[in-house]
Design an enzyme around this catalytic site. Structure first.
Site, PDB file in Angstrom:
ATOM      1  N   ASN A   9       0.856  -1.195   0.000  1.00 43.46           N
ATOM      2  CA  ASN A   9       0.000   0.000   0.000  1.00 43.46           C
ATOM      3  C   ASN A   9       0.892   1.244   0.000  1.00 43.46           C
ATOM      4  OD1 ASN A   9      -1.484   2.282   0.983  1.00 43.46           O
ATOM      5  ND2 ASN A   9      -3.087   0.912   1.692  1.00 43.46           N
ATOM      6  N   HIS A  12       0.882   6.278   1.765  1.00 44.50           N
ATOM      7  CA  HIS A  12       1.595   7.254   2.602  1.00 44.50           C
ATOM      8  C   HIS A  12       2.790   7.902   1.906  1.00 44.50           C
ATOM      9  CE1 HIS A  12      -1.362   6.863   5.583  1.00 44.50           C
ATOM     10  NE2 HIS A  12      -1.254   5.549   5.509  1.00 44.50           N
ATOM     11  N   HIS A  45      -5.699   3.541  -1.707  1.00 42.12           N
ATOM     12  CA  HIS A  45      -7.014   3.844  -1.134  1.00 42.12           C
ATOM     13  C   HIS A  45      -7.395   5.253  -1.584  1.00 42.12           C
ATOM     14  CE1 HIS A  45      -9.588   3.916   2.831  1.00 42.12           C
ATOM     15  NE2 HIS A  45     -10.278   4.303   1.780  1.00 42.12           N
ATOM     16  N   ARG A  47      -9.519   7.866  -0.992  1.00 40.95           N
ATOM     17  CA  ARG A  47     -10.513   8.322  -0.003  1.00 40.95           C
ATOM     18  C   ARG A  47     -11.373   9.434  -0.579  1.00 40.95           C
ATOM     19  NH1 ARG A  47     -10.584   7.424   5.497  1.00 40.95           N
ATOM     20  NH2 ARG A  47      -9.114   5.835   6.212  1.00 40.95           N
ATOM     21  N   ARG A  51      -7.208  12.587   0.831  1.00 37.09           N
ATOM     22  CA  ARG A  51      -6.141  13.022   1.745  1.00 37.09           C
ATOM     23  C   ARG A  51      -4.770  12.484   1.329  1.00 37.09           C
ATOM     24  NH1 ARG A  51      -7.749   9.827   7.269  1.00 37.09           N
ATOM     25  NH2 ARG A  51      -9.734  10.870   6.857  1.00 37.09           N
ATOM     26  N   GLU A  72      -8.762   0.431  -3.094  1.00 34.44           N
ATOM     27  CA  GLU A  72      -9.636   0.456  -1.920  1.00 34.44           C
ATOM     28  C   GLU A  72     -10.517   1.693  -2.007  1.00 34.44           C
ATOM     29  OE1 GLU A  72      -6.866  -1.711   1.408  1.00 34.44           O
ATOM     30  OE2 GLU A  72      -6.830   0.479   1.316  1.00 34.44           O
ATOM     31  N   THR A 103      -8.723   3.551   8.796  1.00 34.42           N
ATOM     32  CA  THR A 103      -9.917   2.693   8.771  1.00 34.42           C
ATOM     33  C   THR A 103     -10.087   1.981  10.111  1.00 34.42           C
ATOM     34  OG1 THR A 103      -9.385   2.364   6.446  1.00 34.42           O
ATOM     35  CG2 THR A 103     -11.084   0.943   7.372  1.00 34.42           C
ATOM     36  N   GLU A 153     -11.062  -9.409   2.753  1.00 32.73           N
ATOM     37  CA  GLU A 153      -9.823  -9.036   3.424  1.00 32.73           C
ATOM     38  C   GLU A 153     -10.174  -8.862   4.892  1.00 32.73           C
ATOM     39  OE1 GLU A 153      -7.179  -6.150   1.610  1.00 32.73           O
ATOM     40  OE2 GLU A 153      -6.588  -5.397   3.590  1.00 32.73           O
ATOM     41  N   HIS A 193      -4.024  -4.440   7.605  1.00 31.10           N
ATOM     42  CA  HIS A 193      -4.185  -3.227   8.419  1.00 31.10           C
ATOM     43  C   HIS A 193      -3.328  -3.337   9.687  1.00 31.10           C
ATOM     44  CE1 HIS A 193      -6.041   0.687   8.914  1.00 31.10           C
ATOM     45  NE2 HIS A 193      -5.743   0.498  10.184  1.00 31.10           N
ATOM     46  N   GLY A 194      -2.409  -2.406   9.793  1.00 32.42           N
ATOM     47  CA  GLY A 194      -1.574  -2.327  10.993  1.00 32.42           C
ATOM     48  C   GLY A 194      -0.504  -3.399  11.079  1.00 32.42           C
ATOM     49  N   GLY A 215       1.084  -1.340   4.288  1.00 33.04           N
ATOM     50  CA  GLY A 215       1.496  -0.034   3.788  1.00 33.04           C
ATOM     51  C   GLY A 215       2.292   0.792   4.766  1.00 33.04           C
ATOM     52  N   HIS A 216       1.650   1.215   5.835  1.00 31.45           N
ATOM     53  CA  HIS A 216       2.244   2.218   6.712  1.00 31.45           C
ATOM     54  C   HIS A 216       3.618   1.796   7.222  1.00 31.45           C
ATOM     55  CE1 HIS A 216       2.458   4.817  10.362  1.00 31.45           C
ATOM     56  NE2 HIS A 216       1.980   5.697   9.503  1.00 31.45           N
TER      57      HIS A 216
END
Ligand SMILES: CC(=O)[C@@H](O)[C@H](O)COP(=O)(O)O
Ligand SMILES: NCC(=O)COP(=O)(O)O
Length: 245
Positions: A9, A12, A45, A47, A51, A72, A103, A153, A193-194, A215-216
């Site tokens: 992802n 960022h 993603h 959004r 953002r 996404e 999310t 997912e 996620h995370g 991603g992050h």
């Protein structure tokens, strides 16, 4: 060893670009580097508030990606129109709140079955495979089956945010059980996620997992190591977790 795929992802990279309104760093460049480093797909993603990823990014990535785009998005008319025009390999339908930092939970598929069935059918009609971003919950998995979505997912945020070993173990058990349940119902199972370098292995070791979207943590590490090494190290850890499967 059974394989597992890594979707990187790149949201960022766009967050950093947008912070100064510049043209750099360009997520399109990040996607190309991530692919060269072993990413099996690229997740973005779009959004509603734009953002991070912008419409231009989606359009250019559609032209330049060598692997697969996983777009996404929220289940809105605006996003469905964009996705049906772009026709990405995958769309992952996610819940979205304007005020959230990220999310916060899974999509309530069971609570809006007709809306979800319509979205899945519209995307399938243009050749896009749909994934539903849901919590590890039987009712939501059953609803995903009823929608005709080929993928789910599983949202791993609660596992990632657990504040004790016991809580993390309980969340892992819930995800493991849900993955087996969904697989038994004929769904393909992704998760994300995370996830980061310290918590990825137990999730990657779940036999039914097809792909992890991360991603992050990868973009955060890339600041220090470069993106090539950050992607390659994540992929290495995921494959290491599959040894013996
Ligand atoms: C749906 C999901 O888990 C990720 O796409 C995540 O939303 C990354 O984007 P944000 O950081 O904007 O939440
Ligand atoms: N769907 C999850 C995702 O794309 C990556 O989430 P994160 O690793 O940025 O938390």
């Amino acid at each position: 060893m059974s394989n597992i795929l890594l979707g990187v992802n790149i949201d960022h990279v766009a967050t950093l670009r947008n912070a100064r309104g510049t043209h750099y760093p360009d997520p399109v460049f990040a996607a190309a580097l991530a692919e060269q480093a072993g990413a099996d797909g690229i997740t973005i993603h779009l959004r509603e508030d734009r953002r991070h990823i912008k419409d231009r990014d989606v359009r250019v990535l559609k032209e330049t990606l060598q692997t697969r785009m996983n777009l996404e998005m929220a289940v809105t008319e605006e996003m469905l129109t964009i996705a049906c025009g772009i026709q990405p390999h995958f769309v992952c339908l996610v819940p979205e709140k304007r005020q959230e930092v990220t999310t916060e939970g899974g999509l309530d598929v069971a609570g809006q079955l007709a809306v979800m069935q319509d979205a899945v059918a519209r995307l399938a009609a243009v050749g896009t495979q749909v994934s539903l971003f849901i919590d590890a919950d039987h009712a939501q998995i059953d609803a995903a089956v009823a929608c005709g979505a080929p993928y789910i997912e599983i949202h791993t945020g609660r596992y990632a945010d657990a504040t004790s070993e016991a809580e993390q173990a309980a969340e892992l058990a819930r995800i493991r059980e849900a993955a087996a349940y969904a697989h038994g119902k004929g769904l393909k199972v992704n998760a994300g996620h995370g996830l980061h370098y310290q918590n990825v292995k137990p999730i990657a070791a779940i036999p039914e997992m097809v792909e992890l979207n991360i991603g992050h943590a990868i973009i955060g590490r890339a600041v220090f190591t470069g993106l090539t090494e950050a992607v390659a190290e994540m992929k290495r850890l995921m494959l290491e977790a599959r040894q013996g499967l």
